[in-house]
Design a protein around this motif. Structure first.
Motif, PDB file in Angstrom:
ATOM      1  N   THR A 156       0.787  -1.290   0.062  1.00 55.35           N
ATOM      2  CA  THR A 156       0.100  -0.093   0.110  1.00 55.35           C
ATOM      3  C   THR A 156       0.767   1.244  -0.080  1.00 55.35           C
ATOM      4  O   THR A 156       1.963   1.499   0.962  1.00 55.35           O
ATOM      5  CB  THR A 156      -0.839  -0.029   1.284  1.00 55.35           C
ATOM      6  OG1 THR A 156      -1.335  -1.332   1.273  1.00 55.35           O
ATOM      7  CG2 THR A 156      -1.950   1.033   1.178  1.00 55.35           C
TER       8      THR A 156
ATOM      9  N   LYS B 175       1.511   5.517  -0.869  1.00 51.16           N
ATOM     10  CA  LYS B 175       1.079   7.004  -1.344  1.00 51.16           C
ATOM     11  C   LYS B 175       1.658   7.511  -2.395  1.00 51.16           C
ATOM     12  O   LYS B 175       2.882   7.693  -2.087  1.00 51.16           O
ATOM     13  CB  LYS B 175       0.938   7.767   0.062  1.00 51.16           C
ATOM     14  CG  LYS B 175       0.041   7.323   0.963  1.00 51.16           C
ATOM     15  CD  LYS B 175      -0.194   8.230   2.051  1.00 51.16           C
ATOM     16  CE  LYS B 175      -0.865   7.884   3.321  1.00 51.16           C
ATOM     17  NZ  LYS B 175      -2.217   7.337   3.178  1.00 51.16           N
TER      18      LYS B 175
ATOM     19  N   THR C 123      -3.835   6.925  -2.365  1.00 52.02           N
ATOM     20  CA  THR C 123      -3.233   5.826  -1.797  1.00 52.02           C
ATOM     21  C   THR C 123      -3.742   4.658  -2.891  1.00 52.02           C
ATOM     22  O   THR C 123      -4.839   4.735  -3.331  1.00 52.02           O
ATOM     23  CB  THR C 123      -4.187   5.444  -0.559  1.00 52.02           C
ATOM     24  OG1 THR C 123      -4.049   6.686   0.266  1.00 52.02           O
ATOM     25  CG2 THR C 123      -3.602   4.405   0.115  1.00 52.02           C
ATOM     26  N   LEU C 124      -2.512   3.963  -3.169  1.00 54.06           N
ATOM     27  CA  LEU C 124      -2.639   2.753  -4.254  1.00 54.06           C
ATOM     28  C   LEU C 124      -2.334   1.559  -3.716  1.00 54.06           C
ATOM     29  O   LEU C 124      -1.318   1.592  -2.575  1.00 54.06           O
ATOM     30  CB  LEU C 124      -1.774   3.127  -5.343  1.00 54.06           C
ATOM     31  CG  LEU C 124      -1.882   4.574  -6.192  1.00 54.06           C
ATOM     32  CD1 LEU C 124      -0.849   4.775  -7.210  1.00 54.06           C
ATOM     33  CD2 LEU C 124      -3.315   4.384  -7.043  1.00 54.06           C
ATOM     34  N   SER C 125      -2.857   0.330  -4.171  1.00 49.70           N
ATOM     35  CA  SER C 125      -2.240  -0.886  -3.421  1.00 49.70           C
ATOM     36  C   SER C 125      -2.359  -1.907  -4.673  1.00 49.70           C
ATOM     37  O   SER C 125      -2.941  -1.483  -5.685  1.00 49.70           O
ATOM     38  CB  SER C 125      -3.210  -1.361  -2.662  1.00 49.70           C
ATOM     39  OG  SER C 125      -4.480  -1.606  -3.153  1.00 49.70           O
ATOM     40  N   CYS C 126      -1.300  -2.843  -4.814  1.00 54.07           N
ATOM     41  CA  CYS C 126      -1.082  -3.729  -5.519  1.00 54.07           C
ATOM     42  C   CYS C 126      -0.041  -4.715  -4.762  1.00 54.07           C
ATOM     43  O   CYS C 126       0.423  -4.864  -4.123  1.00 54.07           O
ATOM     44  CB  CYS C 126      -0.316  -3.107  -6.592  1.00 54.07           C
ATOM     45  SG  CYS C 126       1.343  -2.686  -6.505  1.00 54.07           S
TER      46      CYS C 126
END
Ligand code: FAD
Ligand code: AMP
Lengths: 248, 320
Positions: free
Chosen positions: A152, A154, A163-166
């Protein structure tokens, strides 16, 4: 978790920038080299992952022998192994290609690079690596947390933060915020002694293809004389900005 | 052969830098006598673009790509470039453009140069001037591959109106998969971003503490400017990191940069020196910033700034 930190070796921020050989090359006479500031934030973040989650940290730099001082410093701060790919770093594509070749053979969960290097200011290498290897890429990263193989992060955008998640593997372009200035580590005696025992491997550059070349440098034009305006006569300043500079 | 200008937008409206990018690309397309294609992703009104002379506008409007994703956007531009045999892609210097450009360069097998500040000085080999060493110098660099990508620094090329009557084509893209998900977004409301601003009002440790920043904000409001700060100010937590400008912060290349209570350390100057006009307000006549500015006022910021603000308000009222 296996982490690779990509380190570009740059002139210290206080360096005077001069050129030689008819302005075709940077003149590093008297210049002190340092870990690119964006990479130093990333390296410190990696060390936190090591301390908390038992991550292992490799650091890599594409460059000549002179880069080894910087790599030793990274080892003294806490990296486990350093790799220098022996090539003059003159084209971002070539640097990305060579680092990608290394990653293919060594597989990492997380690759931390910087948003940009402060010498050639490319903002290119990590994005290129991500596409060469077909892995996720997030740049302008100001925070990263990892839980159960999910990262996660920023990302600083224009006018905000998202905020990005992968999933891992992931390569990031990091900057201040990953850790703060006050979190940066200075190598201590013990670290420096330990660094001498840690591996610093030198490998040949497998790829020599280049797509760009820098051939001439210029210094900015000498500034013209400043115009002083008295603090009691600010109308004059407004007049100059409006009629002379035409910026308001 | 053709040349693509990729433009950024904000809530469906083209950004100011978009017209600089199109004008720059127009100049190259004229020189090479090739078609200029503007790629407009999620831009509602393309009429404004007509003024800058494109031959074609390719629009992409899809609900599922409303949120910027570098990999997906790079793929869209790639598909359009392939379909139109484009071997030049010109982008702006915005954060999103610089995020997607290196990805695109690998897809197109293109050489890529960022921070370009002038038109090409040569086409054989293709050579442009760009900034380096965080604006402490410039350099000439060439691209040797057939496909070329350049990202143009904001405020470095003057937009120019050359109205045309372009063909508008809605492009049916194939949207690739991306496993990166946006969880949330925080936007700094009402603020103008440093990258978009014509004027930046910046302040340093001379302001003594965060409680005095209303003076800076008021001045910025009057001038419709973005606010910025020196590094120690953001390190001390007086202002958010996003306002930190300089060699290790954001670069600033605005028309007018007003530095208040900032000493002018080399790392600060490096990041702001591309601004066209610099004004310094400082109570120390020996502050190094005076050597790097166009206009200077020696005085106490706590007196000068509010006074200047009142006078500017009056000036604005008269001139609007
Ligand atoms: C690796 C590295 C990277 C760095 N990167 C950056 C960077 O990207 N950006 C950056 O900004 N800095 C950077 N720095 C820090 C830089 O060296 C300076 O320390 C910093 O720019 C100083 O900030 P300042 O001018 O706000 O503060 P100071 O140097 O403390 O200056 C304050 C100024 O305010 C003036 N002043 C005081 N009171 C008043 C008043 N009442 N009215 C008017 N003027 C007043 C003083 O005369 C003084 O000139 C970096 C440093 C390092 C080592
Ligand atoms: N020669 C290099 N060796 C290792 N990593 C590099 C090198 N050059 C750039 N990088 C990495 O890529 C990031 C962005 O650099 P750049 O694309 O040159 O602006 C840097 O912060 C480094 O993490």
């Amino acid at each position: 978790m296996k982490i690779l930190v990509c380190i570009s070796c740059v002139p210290d921020t206080t360096s005077k920038i001069n050129f030689k050989n008819e302005d075709s090359e940077f003149d590093d006479y008297g210049v002190q080299y340092v870990i690119n500031p964006n990479d130093e934030f990333g390296l410190t973040r990696a060390i936190w992952f090591k301390e908390k989650d038992n991550a292992t940290i490799d650091v890599i730099s594409v460059g000549e022998q002179s880069n080894e001082t910087i790599l030793r410093k990274a080892l003294a701060i806490g990296a486990d192994r350093a790799i220098r790919i022996n090539a003059k770093a003159v084209d971002s594509f070539n640097v990305a290609k060579n680092i990608s070749n290394f990653i293919k053979e060594n597989s990492y969960d997380l690759i931390i690079a910087g948003r940009e290097s402060i010498d050639y200011n490319g903002s290119m290498v990590p994005g290129m690596i991500s596409e060469i290897l077909n892995i996720n890429f997030i740049t302008n990263c100001v925070s990263i947390e990892i839980n159960n193989n999910i990262a996660t992060t920023k990302r600083e955008m224009e006018g905000g933060i998202e905020t990005l998640s992968c999933e891992l593997p992931l390569i990031i372009g990091g900057q201040k915020g990953l850790v703060e200035e006050s979190d940066l580590r200075i190598p201590n005696m013990r670290g420096i002694m330990q660094a001498r025992q840690k591996p610093l491997d030198i490998i040949d550059a497998a790829d020599s293809e280049k797509k760009t070349k820098t051939h001439k440098f210029y210094k900015p034009e000498e500034k013209k004389e400043i115009k002083m305006v008295s603090a009691d006569n600010l109308d004059k300043l407004i007049d100059l900005l409006h009629n002379e500079a035409k910026v308001i | 052969m053709s040349i693509i200008a990729y433009i950024e937008s904000n809530n469906g409206v083209a950004k100011k830098s978009a017209f600089e990018v199109i004008s720059y690309a127009k100049n190259i397309s004229n020189k090479l006598a090739v078609e200029l294609i503007v790629v407009a992703v999620n831009i509602n009104d393309t009429n404004e673009i007509f003024d800058y002379g494109p031959d074609k506008i390719i629009t992409v409007n899809k609900e599922d790509i409303k949120i910027f994703n570098a990999k997906i956007y790079a793929d869209i531009i790639y598909q359009i470039a392939k379909k139109n045999s484009a071997n030049y892609v010109i982008l702006g210097g915005g954060v999103d453009s610089k995020f997607l450009a290196p990805i695109l360069s690998i897809k197109l097998n293109a050489g890529y140069l960022s921070n370009v500040v002038e038109l090409p000085s040569n086409f054989e080999p293709f050579t442009v001037k760009r900034t380096s060493f965080s604006n402490k110098s410039f350099c000439d660099a060439s691209i040797y591959s057939e496909n070329k990508i350049i990202s143009l620094s904001s405020n470095s090329y003057e937009k120019m109106k050359i109205p045309s009557n372009p063909q508008i084509i809605e492009f049916d893209v194939e949207i690739p998969n991306s496993t990166i998900k946006q969880d949330s977004i925080e936007t700094a409301k009402g603020n103008i971003s440093i990258a978009d601003a014509d004027i930046v009002v910046s302040a340093g440790r001379g302001m003594k503490g965060p409680e005095n920043w209303h003076l800076i904000e008021n001045l910025a409001n009057t001038l419709n400017a973005a606010t910025a700060c020196s590094k120690p100010v953001s390190d001390l937590g007086w202002r958010p990191h996003s306002e930190h400008v300089g060699q290790t912060g954001k670069p600033v290349a605005t028309n007018l940069y007003i530095a208040i209570g900032i000493s002018g350390a080399i790392q600060h100057l490096a990041g702001v020196s591309s601004s066209k006009v610099k004004v310094v307000i400082n109570n120390d006549p020996d502050a190094p910033f005076f050597k790097a500015a166009d206009y200077g006022v020696i005085g106490d910021a706590f007196e000068v700034v509010p006074k200047l603000n009142e006078k500017l308000k009056a000036f604005k009222a008269e001139n609007n």
